[in-house]
Scaffold this motif. Structure first.
Motif, mmCIF file in Angstrom:
data_model
loop_
_atom_site.group_PDB
_atom_site.id
_atom_site.type_symbol
_atom_site.label_atom_id
_atom_site.label_comp_id
_atom_site.label_asym_id
_atom_site.label_seq_id
_atom_site.Cartn_x
_atom_site.Cartn_y
_atom_site.Cartn_z
ATOM 1 N N SER A 98 0.062 -0.895 -5.633
ATOM 2 C CA SER A 98 -1.272 -1.018 -5.044
ATOM 3 C C SER A 98 -1.187 -1.816 -3.745
ATOM 4 O O SER A 98 -0.110 -2.310 -3.381
ATOM 5 N N GLY A 103 -9.133 -2.971 5.378
ATOM 6 C CA GLY A 103 -9.768 -1.655 5.498
ATOM 7 C C GLY A 103 -9.698 -1.034 6.866
ATOM 8 O O GLY A 103 -9.941 0.166 7.025
ATOM 9 N N LEU A 106 -7.606 2.216 7.446
ATOM 10 C CA LEU A 106 -7.484 2.928 6.179
ATOM 11 C C LEU A 106 -8.007 4.361 6.285
ATOM 12 O O LEU A 106 -7.488 5.265 5.626
ATOM 13 N N ALA A 110 -5.286 6.629 4.549
ATOM 14 C CA ALA A 110 -5.504 6.713 3.100
ATOM 15 C C ALA A 110 -4.822 7.931 2.468
ATOM 16 O O ALA A 110 -4.144 7.817 1.440
ATOM 17 N N LYS A 114 -1.722 7.800 -0.230
ATOM 18 C CA LYS A 114 -1.874 8.400 -1.558
ATOM 19 C C LYS A 114 -0.750 9.408 -1.820
ATOM 20 O O LYS A 114 -0.134 9.426 -2.898
ATOM 21 N N ARG A 120 -3.804 2.620 -5.727
ATOM 22 C CA ARG A 120 -5.175 2.161 -5.469
ATOM 23 C C ARG A 120 -5.154 1.058 -4.415
ATOM 24 O O ARG A 120 -4.096 0.539 -4.055
ATOM 25 N N VAL A 121 -6.351 0.717 -3.931
ATOM 26 C CA VAL A 121 -6.478 -0.312 -2.891
ATOM 27 C C VAL A 121 -7.581 -1.304 -3.247
ATOM 28 O O VAL A 121 -8.551 -0.965 -3.928
ATOM 29 N N ALA A 152 -10.539 6.068 1.318
ATOM 30 C CA ALA A 152 -9.730 5.694 0.159
ATOM 31 C C ALA A 152 -10.287 6.328 -1.109
ATOM 32 O O ALA A 152 -9.542 6.853 -1.939
ATOM 33 N N ARG A 153 -11.598 6.284 -1.247
ATOM 34 C CA ARG A 153 -12.235 6.916 -2.418
ATOM 35 C C ARG A 153 -11.975 8.417 -2.426
ATOM 36 O O ARG A 153 -11.585 8.983 -3.457
ATOM 37 N N LEU A 157 -7.630 7.046 -4.258
ATOM 38 C CA LEU A 157 -7.043 5.713 -4.469
ATOM 39 C C LEU A 157 -8.010 4.893 -5.322
ATOM 40 O O LEU A 157 -8.658 3.968 -4.850
ATOM 41 N N VAL A 160 -11.397 2.062 -6.097
ATOM 42 C CA VAL A 160 -11.440 1.303 -4.853
ATOM 43 C C VAL A 160 -12.188 0.005 -5.145
ATOM 44 O O VAL A 160 -13.361 0.029 -5.496
#
Length: 335
Positions: A98, A103, A106, A110, A114, A120-121, A152-153, A157, A160
């Motif tokens: 992780s 951010g 990102l 991202a 991934k 995850r982050v 990220a979502r 990941l 979040v």
């Protein structure tokens, strides 16, 4: 036949399975609670561990010491050149990988992270208000953080996690708002008590919003149901979690100061310049970089690692008159 490594255990019986690796002390923000506005010198490039050195130390940690989870930190780890390639190499070790980030950047990285194997982050965000974000970070980048969270979502990941440090008179009026923001976007909100790890040594206990205060604010708005702390591959998580009754929304509280979890600590930290720390607040370090560059074999490095953990104290002593703030700030230690 492959045999499991002997656990990395200290004199209090705590088994260490979680490694935090700082990839750089550099950051593209200058948060008021972390750094002065100017004048903090970065590590020379020659002192920072190379990708090969990080991978070798991680291999020793996993194969000889039983490390199960690795979290990449900084400074700001997204500033590390070639980060996806390093993530891919660490993923091959079979660890739960992780990353903690501010951010920024990102949104661009991202998907690649991934694909490289990042799980995850955690994203640091202390306010939702652009003008307040600029006052706290000394940079006008909040739009980049919002874009990074969404990326990220969308990249998977998950979960979040959004980390905020509530400070009296700074952002403590946004606690409910932050939870609503996270819930509305599918993120997991976590609040962390302010700790004495700023470079300028200006931490003020009276400005810290305690876990009790925080839960009082949240409890006045919602009914909170405490959740059982479920052990993970990396050990016992530090966050106390609460579900908002009648919803799927979960809020985490990390009470590092008022409810320290030192008794179950399973973490060990490697700084960007290859120093091993057995506690976030350690006042001494072990120089693994010197061993690496001096030609030490894996057994010697393993023994140095075990010796460092064997010297670990019972707790951080923030609440003791004997507490001494570490010389390195959080930006140089790694979260």
């Amino acid at each position: 036949m492959h045999t499991a490594p002997a656990p990395l255990v200290d004199r209090f019986g705590r088994v260490h399975t979680d490694l935090r690796v700082s990839l750089t002390d550099r950051c593209n923000l200058r948060c008021t609670y972390c750094m002065p506005a100017e004048g903090l010198n970065w590590l020379p490039k020659a002192e920072v561990l190379t990708d090969d050195e990080i991978v070798r130390l991680a291999q020793i940690a996993v194969r000889r010491l039983g490390i199960a989870s690795v979290r990449l930190t900084g400074g700001e780890p997204l500033l590390r050149r070639g980060l996806p390639g390093l993530v891919a190499r660490l993923t091959e070790l079979g660890v739960d990988l992780s990353l903690t980030t501010n951010g920024i950047g990102l949104a661009r990285m991202a998907g690649e992270l991934k694909a490289a194997g990042l799980r995850r982050v955690n994203v640091s965000l202390d306010t939702l208000r652009p003008e307040r974000y600029q006052a706290i970070t000394r940079r006008d980048r909040i739009a980049d953080v919002f874009a990074g969270l969404a990326a990220a979502r969308d990249a998977g990941l998950a979960p979040v996690k959004v980390n905020a440090v509530p400070v009296r008179g700074v952002n403590d009026d946004e606690i409910v708002e932050l939870v609503e923001f996270a819930a509305g976007h599918g993120y997991l909100m976590r609040f962390i008590e302010s700790m004495p790890l700023d470079a300028q040594g200006a931490w003020d206990r009276s400005a810290m919003i305690t876990a009790d205060e925080l839960l009082g604010i949240l409890g006045a708005r919602w009914e909170l149901e405490p959740l059982r702390r479920e052990p993970t591959r990396g050990g016992t998580p530090p966050a106390e979690e609460f579900r908002i009754a009648g919803t799927d929304t979960v809020v985490g509280v990390i009470a590092s100061v008022t409810r320290p979890f030192c008794g179950t600590c399973d973490r060990v930290r490697l700084t960007a310049d290859g120093q091993l720390r057995n506690c976030l607040f350690a006042t001494e370090e072990s120089d693994l970089r010197a061993l690496l560059r001096g030609g030490a074999d894996d057994s010697a490095i393993e023994q140095a690692w075990r010796n460092t953990i064997a010297r670990k104290g019972p707790g951080h002593e923030i609440n003791s008159a004997d507490f001494v703030q570490p010389e390195r700030p959080m930006s140089a230690i790694g979260g």
